[in-house]
Design a protein around this motif. Sequence first.
Motif, PDB file in Angstrom:
ATOM      1  N   THR B 245       0.824  -1.200   0.000  1.00 57.87           N
ATOM      2  CA  THR B 245       0.000   0.000   0.000  1.00 57.87           C
ATOM      3  C   THR B 245       0.866   1.261   0.000  1.00 57.87           C
ATOM      4  O   THR B 245       0.629   2.182  -0.765  1.00 57.87           O
ATOM      5  CB  THR B 245      -0.899   0.005   1.252  1.00 57.87           C
ATOM      6  OG1 THR B 245      -1.661  -1.178   1.261  1.00 57.87           O
ATOM      7  CG2 THR B 245      -1.819   1.199   1.247  1.00 57.87           C
ATOM      8  N   TYR B 281     -12.132 -13.767  -4.835  1.00 58.67           N
ATOM      9  CA  TYR B 281     -10.705 -13.624  -5.152  1.00 58.67           C
ATOM     10  C   TYR B 281     -10.149 -14.875  -5.805  1.00 58.67           C
ATOM     11  O   TYR B 281      -9.527 -14.822  -6.869  1.00 58.67           O
ATOM     12  CB  TYR B 281      -9.947 -13.301  -3.865  1.00 58.67           C
ATOM     13  CG  TYR B 281      -8.488 -12.968  -4.053  1.00 58.67           C
ATOM     14  CD1 TYR B 281      -7.494 -13.883  -3.736  1.00 58.67           C
ATOM     15  CD2 TYR B 281      -8.105 -11.716  -4.531  1.00 58.67           C
ATOM     16  CE1 TYR B 281      -6.161 -13.562  -3.902  1.00 58.67           C
ATOM     17  CE2 TYR B 281      -6.775 -11.394  -4.691  1.00 58.67           C
ATOM     18  CZ  TYR B 281      -5.797 -12.317  -4.368  1.00 58.67           C
ATOM     19  OH  TYR B 281      -4.480 -11.997  -4.520  1.00 58.67           O
ATOM     20  N   ASP B 315      -9.456   2.688   5.595  1.00 55.91           N
ATOM     21  CA  ASP B 315      -8.606   2.887   4.423  1.00 55.91           C
ATOM     22  C   ASP B 315      -7.653   1.721   4.191  1.00 55.91           C
ATOM     23  O   ASP B 315      -7.151   1.545   3.082  1.00 55.91           O
ATOM     24  CB  ASP B 315      -7.868   4.239   4.464  1.00 55.91           C
ATOM     25  CG  ASP B 315      -6.916   4.359   5.629  1.00 55.91           C
ATOM     26  OD1 ASP B 315      -6.145   5.336   5.665  1.00 55.91           O
ATOM     27  OD2 ASP B 315      -6.948   3.494   6.516  1.00 55.91           O
ATOM     28  N   ARG B 318     -10.013  -1.207   2.786  1.00 55.00           N
ATOM     29  CA  ARG B 318     -10.349  -0.884   1.411  1.00 55.00           C
ATOM     30  C   ARG B 318      -9.274  -1.388   0.463  1.00 55.00           C
ATOM     31  O   ARG B 318      -9.560  -1.824  -0.642  1.00 55.00           O
ATOM     32  CB  ARG B 318     -10.531   0.629   1.256  1.00 55.00           C
ATOM     33  CG  ARG B 318     -11.039   1.040  -0.121  1.00 55.00           C
ATOM     34  CD  ARG B 318     -11.174   2.531  -0.243  1.00 55.00           C
ATOM     35  NE  ARG B 318      -9.993   3.201   0.243  1.00 55.00           N
ATOM     36  CZ  ARG B 318      -9.996   4.394   0.793  1.00 55.00           C
ATOM     37  NH1 ARG B 318     -11.123   5.065   0.935  1.00 55.00           N
ATOM     38  NH2 ARG B 318      -8.893   4.945   1.223  1.00 55.00           N
ATOM     39  N   GLU B 319      -8.007  -1.334   0.903  1.00 54.08           N
ATOM     40  CA  GLU B 319      -6.929  -1.840   0.056  1.00 54.08           C
ATOM     41  C   GLU B 319      -7.090  -3.338  -0.189  1.00 54.08           C
ATOM     42  O   GLU B 319      -6.858  -3.827  -1.285  1.00 54.08           O
ATOM     43  CB  GLU B 319      -5.557  -1.588   0.703  1.00 54.08           C
ATOM     44  CG  GLU B 319      -5.171  -0.126   0.740  1.00 54.08           C
ATOM     45  CD  GLU B 319      -5.090   0.486  -0.638  1.00 54.08           C
ATOM     46  OE1 GLU B 319      -4.553  -0.156  -1.559  1.00 54.08           O
ATOM     47  OE2 GLU B 319      -5.577   1.610  -0.803  1.00 54.08           O
ATOM     48  N   ASP B 320      -7.444  -4.064   0.865  1.00 57.84           N
ATOM     49  CA  ASP B 320      -7.683  -5.499   0.701  1.00 57.84           C
ATOM     50  C   ASP B 320      -8.790  -5.720  -0.325  1.00 57.84           C
ATOM     51  O   ASP B 320      -8.705  -6.604  -1.171  1.00 57.84           O
ATOM     52  CB  ASP B 320      -8.123  -6.127   2.043  1.00 57.84           C
ATOM     53  CG  ASP B 320      -6.948  -6.389   2.977  1.00 57.84           C
ATOM     54  OD1 ASP B 320      -7.201  -6.556   4.189  1.00 57.84           O
ATOM     55  OD2 ASP B 320      -5.791  -6.449   2.505  1.00 57.84           O
ATOM     56  N   GLU B 322      -9.718  -3.644  -2.680  1.00 57.02           N
ATOM     57  CA  GLU B 322      -9.233  -3.253  -4.012  1.00 57.02           C
ATOM     58  C   GLU B 322      -8.454  -4.390  -4.667  1.00 57.02           C
ATOM     59  O   GLU B 322      -8.480  -4.559  -5.883  1.00 57.02           O
ATOM     60  CB  GLU B 322      -8.326  -2.020  -3.904  1.00 57.02           C
ATOM     61  CG  GLU B 322      -9.049  -0.728  -3.606  1.00 57.02           C
ATOM     62  CD  GLU B 322     -10.055  -0.342  -4.679  1.00 57.02           C
ATOM     63  OE1 GLU B 322      -9.752  -0.505  -5.885  1.00 57.02           O
ATOM     64  OE2 GLU B 322     -11.155   0.096  -4.315  1.00 57.02           O
ATOM     65  N   LYS B 325     -10.972  -6.424  -6.275  1.00 59.31           N
ATOM     66  CA  LYS B 325     -11.514  -5.734  -7.461  1.00 59.31           C
ATOM     67  C   LYS B 325     -10.506  -5.758  -8.595  1.00 59.31           C
ATOM     68  O   LYS B 325     -10.878  -5.831  -9.767  1.00 59.31           O
ATOM     69  CB  LYS B 325     -11.796  -4.268  -7.109  1.00 59.31           C
ATOM     70  CG  LYS B 325     -13.047  -4.029  -6.327  1.00 59.31           C
ATOM     71  CD  LYS B 325     -13.362  -2.533  -6.328  1.00 59.31           C
ATOM     72  CE  LYS B 325     -14.567  -2.238  -5.454  1.00 59.31           C
ATOM     73  NZ  LYS B 325     -14.638  -0.828  -5.088  1.00 59.31           N
ATOM     74  N   ASP B 326      -9.215  -5.727  -8.238  1.00 56.91           N
ATOM     75  CA  ASP B 326      -8.158  -5.711  -9.242  1.00 56.91           C
ATOM     76  C   ASP B 326      -8.248  -6.919 -10.166  1.00 56.91           C
ATOM     77  O   ASP B 326      -7.754  -6.907 -11.284  1.00 56.91           O
ATOM     78  CB  ASP B 326      -6.797  -5.695  -8.527  1.00 56.91           C
ATOM     79  CG  ASP B 326      -5.643  -5.466  -9.475  1.00 56.91           C
ATOM     80  OD1 ASP B 326      -4.720  -6.291  -9.478  1.00 56.91           O
ATOM     81  OD2 ASP B 326      -5.682  -4.481 -10.226  1.00 56.91           O
TER      82      ASP B 326
END
Lengths: 742, 680
Positions: B245, B281, B315, B318-320, B322, B325-326
């Motif tokens: 991150t 995932y 925040d 949210r990275e996890d 994302e 989503k990636d």
Amino acid sequence: MDDKMINFKIDGIDVSAKKGESIIEAARRTGAYIPTMCYLPKTTPNASCRMCSVQVKGQDGFVLSCNTPPLEGIEVITDSDVLYKERQNIMKMYNVNHPLQCGVCDKSGECDLQNKTLDFGVADQTFAVRDQARKKKKWGVHTYDPGLCIMCEKCTAVCNEVVGSEALFIKPGGYKSEIDIRLKNCIQCGECVSVCPVGAMASTDFKYSSNAWELKKVPSSCSHCSSTCSLYYESKHVGINGSRDEGKIYRVTNTADFTSLCGAGRFGFDYENLNIQKDAVVFNIALEKFKSAKNVKFTSIITNEEAYLLQKLKEKLGFNLVNDEAKAFGAFMNSFASTANSSLYNATLADLSKSDFVVSVGSSFSSDNPMVKFAIAKAVNHRKAYVSYVHPVVDPEISNLVTQYIKNEVGSEEAALAMIADAFVEDKSSQEAFFDSLDIGYLSGESNISTEEIELLKLFSKRKTAHVLIIGEDVINHPRAKNIAMIAGLLQKSGAFKVLIIPPVTNSLGVSLICDLDNEEDGLSVGYNTQADFVLSAKGDGNLDMPALNQQEGTFVNIDKDVTPLNAAVGYRGYELNDIANALGVESENVIDYTPQLGFKNIAFDDLENSVDNSGNVKRGYKIEPKTNRKKTKISEVDDLSEYNGSVVYSCNPLNQFNIFTKDCKQIHEKTDLIGSEQFAIASKIKSGDTVTFTVDGQKFTRHFKVNRKLTGTVALNPNFDMDVKSSGYRYNQVKIEVANG
Amino acid sequence: MSKVYFSTWNGEFINNLDKPEEEWEESAYNLPATYDDHRDSKAFIGWDGVALFNADVDVIRLAMEYAAQYQVYSEACGRCAPGRWGGRILYDQLDKIARGEGAVADLDHLREISKSMQMTSKCEIGKTVPNPILDLMTHFEDTFMECINEQKPSKHYNEDASYIAKITAPCTDACPAHVDIPGYIEGVRDLKLDESLRATRQTMPLAHTCGRVCPHPCEDACRRTNLDEPIAIMELKRIGADYETDHGFGFFHPGKGKKKASVGKKVAVIGAGPAGLTTAYYLALDGIDVDVYEELPVLGGEVTVGVPEYRMPWDKYREDIEAVKDLGVNFILNHRVTADEMREFESSYDATMIASGTRISKAVRCDNEREEVKGYWGAIDFLDWVNLYEKFDIKTPKAVQEQQMLPADYVDLTGKTVACVGGGFTSMDVVRCSIRAGAKRVIMIYRRDEKTIIRNTTYEEYHEAVEEGVEFIFHSAVNTMNDEEDVLKSLLIDKFELVPDPNGGRAQLVKIEGASETIEVDYLIPAVSQSADLDFIPQEWELEMTSWATLKTNGKDYMTSRKGIFASGDCEYGPMTIVNAVGQAKRGASVISRYVQNGGEVTLTDDEIMEDHLRKMKVYDKKEKVTGWLAGVPRAHSEVLDVDIRKYNNEEVNFGFTQEQSISEAERCMRCYYIAMVAN
């Protein structure tokens, strides 16, 4: 609580350790011997060889001394029958299928495997396994032979933690394990070669060229950039007649356990001047030129002693002593001192490597001064340093080290530092007028640095205790250099940061402290390693030959403000500058007689220390003390920023190239290409492969243009290592680029 | 208990040679004598010994194959000298004997090399691989000598045989998601944080989350405990995630680092909590198209709306998310799936995974417990509105404001008294959020004692709550809710004591007569477990349920009683931890991936079968005496935010490790990889 020492025993002797030290670090400090194969003090322990196993009284089994901290009261035993037996078995295993080629292996004579096999009396092999096909690899300056590799992991550790390139990695596979490389990340520095304990990772150039024990080790300082790293030139006579009878440097080594070298230092050593005639006729002409010269021009690739000589000659003969680059640097330092209240910046590379919060403004340090990059790599790896890189040009080499890239507009370095000062200087009272005058919104708009970015920077500085600010070469020749230096000085004075200013050339700092420099005027000029009417050249392409820096004794002042010694590795039988000085009435037998007279410390050259102890403490030369400066200068308001539109070129060298001496070194291949992004190519209407021309500060350049897909933006990199005089203008220039015809 | 022919497992010595089967002494351990539904095992060999299940085993080949596994698995890595060469020597020597070319000296070499490996190897694989080999060489010396003297190959050397091996570790085994813990700790130790994260992401995509909020059963199974203190495994997990991150790299997905090309299959996932995200995932990595339906306006499930900001900053979570989503997963928010849609999904998707959690707060079961009473507020609903506001600025709706007497459009408890009934993680979140919402007095009413509440949550959680001013009333329960015109005024609390059973059985909680007290409160927030909201499932499917009203599966392939409908996470297991949801979903995704591509067959891989066998055996041995490491090196402790600062805001309480702490803690890890192998 953290300062409490831990008291314990090693082999019955009392030892104290600090918090964070391992057993082996404490042992080395006190001289207790624990054998190791994979331990590299400058990285975290690899724990691969298991040789450093020790016993602890009252506990079963072995304890690994490289990665275990001592506890209060434990009694460590470093040697016993069972330890000897197991270490011997490990050596037997290391020797399994190891090719018996000591007779031709380069490492022979300085090989850890040889040494320990002998130490542990392994006279024969009782184990054997089926051999594996292992292909040798050539990776540029280094060649890897997996058949000789003992997988100690020193090379991968140093590439990852010290160099920060993450090029080498371990390809696991049990017995078939090997080292492998991501070649596009490799910066060809050769750190891996220097740490390899066996002959697996070897210098391509050095292979099969000499036995280690035939080489003479001459300790010296690297002359390519202002880090002046300590190194050994290893030389040997080549024959008794001919141009090489003064010896040849076969390779460069260093105390790899503790110090480092970049690719230029390690592989850029063959720049000595081979012209060894003494031409008395030309010599006399030179004397006449000096006597009638209006200007004597020189570069900062020079020892302190020779700079001192030139100063003495100037005082005697009255010419202008010209070195624009060092003059600008000296002026920058004076302005800095006026608000720092100290004549020198207060940070060193060691401070940087232990820092946890780094801000760099105006520096392309990965190529300007590789040791700065290495120090940051250590800070990031060992202290999780937060690194903010404020620069108009993104540097793909350091993307894994930089935590926050702040892209400022070309020319806006004053605004950047003003915004940083506004955020970090707590007590603004000494420069109230300056701070009141700051219009942060305007500065932010013009520099393109958002206030959020500065807020984020400030947020992440919380809980960080060792802040370092790096000031680079971009600002030293900035049109607003004077004011920028004063802001930097204030940042140092306020305690918000320790400041590290990167001197642009090898001995810029020494020259600026020793010489009283002038501007050039019309009239006859004599140049020392630079263009002029009459040229003294260590490259052998001028009027009178001079020795190169690997053929001289003397000292430099480096980025750490240390006076570091050089010794001659290759002989030279021509004239040197001291001969001219003597003939002109400035007399001394040897140029190093001037060392105690430089104006720093009264220590003779031969008394200068140059050693590293068992724990990595370096004793090299001496440190220059700063002088207090009691001026109370006021910082001026930040000036309007000029715009740099269109095609902009940035004077910046590729890795490992620094000057006309590295240019012709056999092992340094980087070329004088103009390198830009795809965007730059489109904006300038040129394409990769074109030969282009442009003019900077009146100097016309013809360059081969290449696109680097990792770059972005409209600034291209224009090397300057083929120029003997570096421009003393701002590093960024708007240019009109044209494709050359024909 | 299992029937064995011969076993040296964990210090046992069972020798049923020459005995008829009815007289066989049984092993005390759950050794995998049966491999799966249609295969029995012939032998099991691992770090702690060897067990033979029938007399026909070729022991020399077994030893040789075990040594070969050490070579085959790159995780055996070769990163230490004794392991690298020792392992190879073991294999070569055993093969030499097995193929009929052995010598007596080879046995001596094997013993010598084994001892060196046991004493000096870097990790437990090197140290333990020789153990069963030495056992076989000792107890079946005759068999070895026969092959050597007669220079003939071993019994079944030239035949086809199946050997299935699995790398495990006590921590990995105890982790519901079987995270490769020694692997990611090694990434931290090597300062290759991208590799650390990739190791975690092999089975756990939510590294930021489980690096912060997990009861870490791995630490309870950490072998270092036998020496001094367990490794701070959870703390070390977030380091790789922080690296990814902080530097703005792309996402470090495991394996080749990106998803496979689309295989043209689609799966629907109901719920975007940890189970849903994990399913998505791993299916996406396999090239399967995934649609995730989430009824809330935000993603992340209970971790988002249940776990407070000061424990799990949005925040970071949210990275996890994302990272998921990636991979191209499609999320549909504000969409509560209906029964009609579920029926339709059976044809429009190749499989469906239900991951809807347990979001209905259960009742305390006291007198006058009525939802209409203002101040009675189920924990899930309470936390929803606290977190939706703190994390997303979503205002509390007027209806809730009125019902719960809130002075503004967010949860403001200034001057109020809050009582929470519970003792698990949710109740801790409730009381600590109440402090931060400005409550004057916050009380936790818990049936059992302090020791138990620490065991059910964590030491840190409990002590931080006490520091922040939460009052804990142990051995108590709510008897009656007292209201005035449907506004909660006070609670009658009963007190209990543990009365030991005179017959030596379990102690019982008995109410102390006359000890009850009345406490004035404004709010009663029950946090006594939740039940699953499964109204959206078509009734005619008649999905089999557990006795606690969650969807029943066999706990191995996570398929419900209806073909193609899978379930994982709280809605299957009941309210449990995040890591449990992740572990179930990972297994479920693996099964679904095969199911949709092989025509509807539900299978487990050998790796998964072995995983389940090992879990049943339990890899961690708390009685084992650990040697080869310095006992007494203390565990690192991360700094936490000062209580006087953190009580008033939602700043993250735990600062995490400094780099020095990370490195020194990672150096304490003993890398307890083991190899287990079944011959069948």
